[in-house]
Scaffold this motif. Structure first.
Motif, PDB file in Angstrom:
ATOM      1  N   ILE A 124       0.834  -1.201   0.000  1.00 53.75           N
ATOM      2  CA  ILE A 124       0.000   0.000   0.000  1.00 53.75           C
ATOM      3  C   ILE A 124       0.870   1.251   0.000  1.00 53.75           C
ATOM      4  O   ILE A 124       0.644   2.191  -0.774  1.00 53.75           O
ATOM      5  CB  ILE A 124      -0.944   0.003   1.221  1.00 53.75           C
ATOM      6  N   ALA A 125       1.896   1.241   0.848  1.00 56.41           N
ATOM      7  CA  ALA A 125       2.800   2.391   0.935  1.00 56.41           C
ATOM      8  C   ALA A 125       3.628   2.554  -0.333  1.00 56.41           C
ATOM      9  O   ALA A 125       3.859   3.678  -0.807  1.00 56.41           O
ATOM     10  CB  ALA A 125       3.722   2.231   2.148  1.00 56.41           C
ATOM     11  N   LEU A 126       4.076   1.446  -0.917  1.00 60.00           N
ATOM     12  CA  LEU A 126       4.855   1.495  -2.155  1.00 60.00           C
ATOM     13  C   LEU A 126       4.032   2.107  -3.288  1.00 60.00           C
ATOM     14  O   LEU A 126       4.540   2.929  -4.063  1.00 60.00           O
ATOM     15  CB  LEU A 126       5.310   0.089  -2.556  1.00 60.00           C
ATOM     16  N   CYS A 127       2.772   1.715  -3.383  1.00 68.83           N
ATOM     17  CA  CYS A 127       1.900   2.254  -4.434  1.00 68.83           C
ATOM     18  C   CYS A 127       1.751   3.764  -4.278  1.00 68.83           C
ATOM     19  O   CYS A 127       1.806   4.507  -5.268  1.00 68.83           O
ATOM     20  CB  CYS A 127       0.531   1.588  -4.370  1.00 68.83           C
ATOM     21  N   GLU A 128       1.550   4.219  -3.063  1.00 67.69           N
ATOM     22  CA  GLU A 128       1.378   5.644  -2.819  1.00 67.69           C
ATOM     23  C   GLU A 128       2.634   6.412  -3.195  1.00 67.69           C
ATOM     24  O   GLU A 128       2.569   7.487  -3.812  1.00 67.69           O
ATOM     25  CB  GLU A 128       1.031   5.879  -1.345  1.00 67.69           C
ATOM     26  N   SER A 129       3.787   5.849  -2.862  1.00 65.81           N
ATOM     27  CA  SER A 129       5.056   6.506  -3.176  1.00 65.81           C
ATOM     28  C   SER A 129       5.293   6.568  -4.679  1.00 65.81           C
ATOM     29  O   SER A 129       5.673   7.618  -5.217  1.00 65.81           O
ATOM     30  CB  SER A 129       6.209   5.762  -2.497  1.00 65.81           C
ATOM     31  N   MET A 130       5.050   5.459  -5.389  1.00 68.42           N
ATOM     32  CA  MET A 130       5.201   5.455  -6.845  1.00 68.42           C
ATOM     33  C   MET A 130       4.274   6.471  -7.500  1.00 68.42           C
ATOM     34  O   MET A 130       4.671   7.200  -8.418  1.00 68.42           O
ATOM     35  CB  MET A 130       4.897   4.057  -7.403  1.00 68.42           C
ATOM     36  N   ALA A 131       3.039   6.517  -7.023  1.00 68.98           N
ATOM     37  CA  ALA A 131       2.059   7.430  -7.598  1.00 68.98           C
ATOM     38  C   ALA A 131       2.501   8.878  -7.432  1.00 68.98           C
ATOM     39  O   ALA A 131       2.380   9.686  -8.354  1.00 68.98           O
ATOM     40  CB  ALA A 131       0.693   7.208  -6.952  1.00 68.98           C
ATOM     41  N   ASN A 132       3.015   9.201  -6.267  1.00 71.27           N
ATOM     42  CA  ASN A 132       3.462  10.579  -6.021  1.00 71.27           C
ATOM     43  C   ASN A 132       4.664  10.939  -6.884  1.00 71.27           C
ATOM     44  O   ASN A 132       4.729  12.045  -7.446  1.00 71.27           O
ATOM     45  CB  ASN A 132       3.804  10.762  -4.540  1.00 71.27           C
ATOM     46  N   HIS A 133       5.612  10.019  -7.008  1.00 71.50           N
ATOM     47  CA  HIS A 133       6.786  10.279  -7.854  1.00 71.50           C
ATOM     48  C   HIS A 133       6.386  10.413  -9.323  1.00 71.50           C
ATOM     49  O   HIS A 133       6.849  11.314 -10.030  1.00 71.50           O
ATOM     50  CB  HIS A 133       7.808   9.147  -7.708  1.00 71.50           C
ATOM     51  N   GLY A 134       5.524   9.519  -9.785  1.00 68.25           N
ATOM     52  CA  GLY A 134       5.159   9.510 -11.195  1.00 68.25           C
ATOM     53  C   GLY A 134       4.251  10.651 -11.599  1.00 68.25           C
ATOM     54  O   GLY A 134       4.335  11.149 -12.725  1.00 68.25           O
ATOM     55  N   ALA A 135       3.376  11.084 -10.695  1.00 69.90           N
ATOM     56  CA  ALA A 135       2.427  12.144 -11.027  1.00 69.90           C
ATOM     57  C   ALA A 135       3.130  13.448 -11.372  1.00 69.90           C
ATOM     58  O   ALA A 135       2.598  14.264 -12.139  1.00 69.90           O
ATOM     59  CB  ALA A 135       1.457  12.353  -9.871  1.00 69.90           C
ATOM     60  N   VAL A 136       4.328  13.629 -10.848  1.00 73.69           N
ATOM     61  CA  VAL A 136       5.106  14.832 -11.145  1.00 73.69           C
ATOM     62  C   VAL A 136       5.457  14.906 -12.629  1.00 73.69           C
ATOM     63  O   VAL A 136       5.650  15.993 -13.186  1.00 73.69           O
ATOM     64  CB  VAL A 136       6.387  14.860 -10.284  1.00 73.69           C
ATOM     65  N   LEU A 137       5.511  13.752 -13.284  1.00 74.10           N
ATOM     66  CA  LEU A 137       5.879  13.694 -14.700  1.00 74.10           C
ATOM     67  C   LEU A 137       4.719  14.030 -15.625  1.00 74.10           C
ATOM     68  O   LEU A 137       4.911  14.180 -16.836  1.00 74.10           O
ATOM     69  CB  LEU A 137       6.392  12.292 -15.036  1.00 74.10           C
TER      70      LEU A 137
END
Length: 341
Positions: A124-137
């Motif tokens: 759950i935490a990994l998904c949230e972190s990936m989403a935050n990093h990727g959304a910047v792109l």
């Protein structure tokens, strides 16, 4: 074991249940699973699917069996049998490795249960972190192409590539998604469209062979896909058809991103050529089946080539979106991924 609930996997009242993804989107059927044979059948038939979710489902089953008093030797065999179901997806291997370590503890029951719960919550935490990093792109108004299904149905959290899209839509409110239907099992048409509709993210469904014309027309700004295994050199395996998109994106100068948790990285695999690619049942290509019934359109004895995955080389990838950050091609080709393990 405590209750754990995700979009397509739940453990409640000492019962493990799996949402049948093969019947989506028109039927929502949950299967109870309390033995290895049942879980193997669910995995092999893609009723439970998605690299992260397969590992979590298998882990919760082993934890359940441990709590039910299953002997240590039988638990070891269960781990081996479950790991063998999907040879390409490294997340399953990662989870089973964690359980093997737990099995060696004196109080192995508590250790296995703790490991399974930790893996679930970590995802759950990994998904949230990936989403935050990727959304910047992602920029306001972007038209994004995605392949297969990489959302909450495939993870314990909000997903990998689809999680990025969901987070970007939350930020901008004007993202549009082109959804590959994803032959031969239609995970895009059945599952990604289902999730985007539920999340109220605007999307358009296309056949896999329509992507090139959209790129040529300038209607795709970026591509985000998931991964089942990432090699040490950055090559990655994903649902068959991903490599096609990478080649097309390279030709049309469209940014191409792969989104996956660090648990998908396999530094023991040097490059994509070393990956074992799962071959699936010929019937999946000769026709189609699901909640809508079955249809056969090819000759019954037609020879079929049906790899579940293909491999995209690192030189075609713009960036790797992991839970630890975004890494560009220069960093990865210089060996950055090896340092993350």
């Amino acid at each position: 074991m405590q209750d754990l609930i995700a979009s397509s996997l739940k453990y409640q009242n000492n019962t493990l249940s799996v949402l049948d993804q093969y019947l989506l989107p028109h039927q929502q059927v949950w299967h109870e699973c309390d033995d290895v044979a049942s879980m193997r059948g669910l995995i092999l038939s893609l009723k439970i699917r998605g690299a992260p979710l397969i590992g979590l489902g298998a882990s919760l089953l082993v934890a359940h069996l441990a709590e039910q008093g299953t002997a240590k030797v039988a638990l070891a065999q269960a781990i081996d049998d479950l790991e063998a179901t999907r040879p390409t997806a490294v997340n399953l291997m990662h989870c089973m490795a964690k359980l093997r370590i737990a099995l060696q503890q004196d109080d192995y029951v508590t250790a296995i249960v703790t490991a399974a719960i930790t893996l679930f919550n970590e995802d759950i935490a990994l998904c949230e972190s990936m989403a935050n990093h990727g959304a910047v792109l992602v920029n306001s108004g972007d038209n994004i192409l995605t392949h297969c299904n990489t959302g909450a149905l495939a993870t314990a959290g909000i997903g990998t590539a689809l999680g990025v899209i969901y987070k970007a839509q939350q930020r901008h409110g004007d993202i549009h998604v082109w959804v590959d239907e994803t032959r031969p099992l239609l995970q895009g048409g059945r599952l990604t469209a289902f999730e985007l509709e539920r999340w109220q993210v605007p999307y358009t469904l296309i056949c896999d062979n329509m992507a090139a014309s959209l790129m040529a027309a300038g209607k795709i700004d970026k591509i985000f896909v998931g991964a089942d295994r990432i090699a040490a050199n950055g090559d990655f395996a994903n649902k068959v058809g991903t490599y096609n998109l990478a080649v097309l994106a390279h030709f049309h100068h469209i940014p191409f991103y792969v989104v996956a948790p660090l648990t998908t990285l396999d530094v023991n695999t040097a490059c994509g050529a070393d990956m074992e690619i799962e071959q699936r049942n010929s019937a999946e290509v000769r026709g189609v089946s699901g909640s809508f019934g079955e249809a056969l359109w090819a000759p019954t004895n037609a020879n079929v080539y049906n790899p579940a995955f293909d491999v995209t080389p690192a030189k075609l990838i713009t960036g790797w979106v992991l839970d630890t950050g975004v890494y560009d091609q220069q960093q990865v080709l210089a060996g950055k991924l090896k340092d993350l393990n």
